[in-house]
Design a protein around this motif. Sequence first.
Motif: not given
Length: 158
Positions: A61-62, A65-66, A68-69, A111, A115
């Motif tokens: 999931n991390e 996140y990266y 997607t950013i 973001l 993060g």
Amino acid sequence: MDYKFSNDVTEEVTTKNIKKKEQQVYDHKPTSAFIGASWAALLAGMVSFCIGLWNVDMELNEKGYYFTILLFGLFSAVSVQKNVRDKLEGLQVTEMYYGISWFAALASIVLLIIGLWNADLELSEKGFYGMSFVLSLFAAIAVQKNTRDKKFIEGKEG
């Protein structure tokens, strides 16, 4: 729809003694070297960021996140460049979309910073992700600009 890129302003006196500013028009195609360097920088930034994500020891999931950013940042950077260019050319751009584009670009950077600040990574790894992200954003803007310039000039010549 001529591009006008210049700080060189000459004054011209008309028959009614009114001073008019005239701007030089620079309408040269981007060079192949600059186009290639822009694409190489975009690929280097994106691929290195993704390889870093693939090899890092963090939860899926991390990593998502990266990733997607990265996608969010690339899209918003190109969107900002397009809006700025459209405004420069006198094309209609809604203020809402213009503002959202800038907000999205800044939000992606913030973001990423948040993060990385909270990530359990070495400082060198954090720097790697930050630099490859910024390289990708800058290169995406350059690629989009080159593509637009080239299409405009070819349309003008043909």
